[in-house]
Design a protein around this motif. Structure first.
Motif, PDB file in Angstrom:
ATOM      1  N   GLY A  87      -1.314  -6.291  17.606  1.00 10.86           N
ATOM      2  CA  GLY A  87      -0.430  -5.175  17.907  1.00 10.86           C
ATOM      3  C   GLY A  87      -0.484  -4.108  16.841  1.00 10.86           C
ATOM      4  N   GLN A  88      -0.685  -4.536  15.585  1.00  3.93           N
ATOM      5  CA  GLN A  88      -0.679  -3.583  14.473  1.00  3.93           C
ATOM      6  C   GLN A  88      -1.664  -4.009  13.400  1.00  3.93           C
ATOM      7  N   ALA A  89      -2.383  -3.054  12.856  1.00  2.00           N
ATOM      8  CA  ALA A  89      -3.241  -3.256  11.694  1.00  2.00           C
ATOM      9  C   ALA A  89      -2.636  -2.500  10.527  1.00  2.00           C
ATOM     10  N   THR A  90      -2.370  -3.205   9.436  1.00  6.75           N
ATOM     11  CA  THR A  90      -1.818  -2.562   8.247  1.00  6.75           C
ATOM     12  C   THR A  90      -2.895  -2.532   7.176  1.00  6.75           C
ATOM     13  N   LEU A  91      -3.327  -1.340   6.816  1.00 10.74           N
ATOM     14  CA  LEU A  91      -4.414  -1.174   5.862  1.00 10.74           C
ATOM     15  C   LEU A  91      -3.865  -1.135   4.447  1.00 10.74           C
ATOM     16  N   VAL A  92      -4.358  -2.048   3.607  1.00 13.77           N
ATOM     17  CA  VAL A  92      -3.922  -2.121   2.207  1.00 13.77           C
ATOM     18  C   VAL A  92      -5.128  -1.913   1.295  1.00 13.77           C
ATOM     19  N   PRO A  93      -4.909  -1.340   0.101  1.00 16.90           N
ATOM     20  CA  PRO A  93      -6.043  -0.982  -0.751  1.00 16.90           C
ATOM     21  C   PRO A  93      -6.458  -2.044  -1.763  1.00 16.90           C
ATOM     22  N   ASP A  94      -5.855  -3.216  -1.736  1.00 15.95           N
ATOM     23  CA  ASP A  94      -6.116  -4.193  -2.786  1.00 15.95           C
ATOM     24  C   ASP A  94      -7.477  -4.867  -2.619  1.00 15.95           C
ATOM     25  N   PRO A  95      -8.139  -5.198  -3.731  1.00 18.76           N
ATOM     26  CA  PRO A  95      -9.432  -5.883  -3.685  1.00 18.76           C
ATOM     27  C   PRO A  95      -9.264  -7.330  -3.235  1.00 18.76           C
ATOM     28  N   GLY A 104      -0.037   1.281  -3.297  1.00 18.89           N
ATOM     29  CA  GLY A 104      -0.398   1.873  -2.028  1.00 18.89           C
ATOM     30  C   GLY A 104      -1.680   2.679  -2.120  1.00 18.89           C
ATOM     31  N   TRP A 105      -2.180   3.120  -0.970  1.00 15.72           N
ATOM     32  CA  TRP A 105      -3.377   3.952  -0.911  1.00 15.72           C
ATOM     33  C   TRP A 105      -3.123   5.332  -1.522  1.00 15.72           C
ATOM     34  N   ASP A 106      -4.148   5.870  -2.145  1.00 17.55           N
ATOM     35  CA  ASP A 106      -4.187   7.289  -2.434  1.00 17.55           C
ATOM     36  C   ASP A 106      -4.799   7.923  -1.192  1.00 17.55           C
ATOM     37  N   THR A 107      -3.952   8.376  -0.301  1.00 18.93           N
ATOM     38  CA  THR A 107      -4.422   8.868   0.992  1.00 18.93           C
ATOM     39  C   THR A 107      -5.112  10.223   0.909  1.00 18.93           C
ATOM     40  N   ILE A 130      -0.590   2.526   7.376  1.00 20.71           N
ATOM     41  CA  ILE A 130      -1.219   2.611   6.058  1.00 20.71           C
ATOM     42  C   ILE A 130      -0.183   2.321   4.983  1.00 20.71           C
ATOM     43  N   PHE A 131      -0.513   1.391   4.105  1.00 23.38           N
ATOM     44  CA  PHE A 131       0.350   0.966   3.017  1.00 23.38           C
ATOM     45  C   PHE A 131       0.320   2.022   1.920  1.00 23.38           C
ATOM     46  N   VAL A 132       1.482   2.626   1.620  1.00 21.43           N
ATOM     47  CA  VAL A 132       1.528   3.724   0.641  1.00 21.43           C
ATOM     48  C   VAL A 132       2.694   3.547  -0.317  1.00 21.43           C
ATOM     49  N   ASP A 133       2.548   4.137  -1.486  1.00 22.75           N
ATOM     50  CA  ASP A 133       3.669   4.233  -2.416  1.00 22.75           C
ATOM     51  C   ASP A 133       4.705   5.208  -1.842  1.00 22.75           C
TER      52      ASP A 133
END
Length: 238
Positions: A87-95, A104-107, A130-133
């Motif tokens: 239903g949902q994809a949450t994109l995170v920037p962690d290695p 969070g991402w630097d969008t 998108i996971f953000v600060d």
């Protein structure tokens, strides 16, 4: 209404510590829904130290609320989106080797990369968050690349809440307003618990969903899983 999505990574961590299938991750997910959770979240990592690929496939077939899959959008993750179509994809920037998501991402910096990934995943009929600060500028960047939602990273809120909750919540209110004005939804997650969740819910406008795992699973050791989920839902109704 703000929905509660239960992150079951810690259940898988406990299972993997001894091998076998106790606790049963799939049964726990079904029980979480039965007890009132409105979504199930997982974050499968390449080393499968908690949620495994086969867990994701099995959960796809049993989750009846909303299945949210977090992860860094590498080839492995994008292929998973094609196969599972959650239903949902949450994109995170962690290695891959990160213990947990911690920023969070630097969008703005990664706009071109994110735009292509968001477009591909959305073409599958999957909502993209998108996971953000908690930064209006980062929210604006998420809007620009076509995200459906942002997930505000709430560890800074949880830490500052213990010192000054009015200061802690301020950037989240501002970020949520920017998101709503830009036509996208607002999720929140990381270090939310029974102490700080109610205040967050009462003060952030247009909050669609919270994703909670570590604190909820820890509380369940004392209160029981069914009662714990009800306690968390109660924070989101007041």
């Amino acid at each position: 209404m703000t929905r509660l999505s239960v992150n079951i990574n810690k259940i898988a961590t406990l299972r993997n510590a001894r091998g076998g299938n106790n606790p049963d991750v799939i049964k726990v997910a079904i029980d979480c829904e039965r007890f009132g959770a409105q979504g199930i979240t997982v974050h499968p990592r390449p080393d499968e130290r908690h949620i495994r690929y086969k867990d994701v496939l099995m959960l796809r077939d049993v989750v009846t609320t909303e299945f949210n899959i977090e992860g860094y959008p590498d080839e492995r993750y994008v292929n998973m989106m094609h196969e599972v179509k959650p239903g949902q994809a949450t994109l995170v920037p962690d290695p891959p080797n990160a213990i947990t998501s911690n920023a969070g991402w630097d969008t703005i910096k990664h706009a071109a990369f994110l735009r292509d990934i968001v477009q591909e995943i959305k073409s599958l009929g999957v909502r993209v968050s998108i996971f953000v600060d908690p930064s209006p500028r980062m929210v604006e960047g998420a809007i620009a690349v076509g995200a459906d939602r942002v997930e505000l990273y709430t560890e800074p809120y949880a830490v500052e809440y213990l010192v000054n909750k009015e200061i802690a919540i301020k950037p989240y209110i501002e970020s949520a307003k920017v998101a709503h004005a830009g036509g996208i939804g607002v999720n929140a997650g990381h270090d939310l618990d029974l102490n700080n969740l109610k205040y967050l819910h009462q003060n952030i406008p247009h909050l669609d969903e919270v994703s909670i795992g570590h604190a909820l699973v820890s509380d369940a050791l004392y209160y029981g899983l069914e009662n714990t989920i009800q306690l968390y839902l109660k924070q989101l109704k007041s």
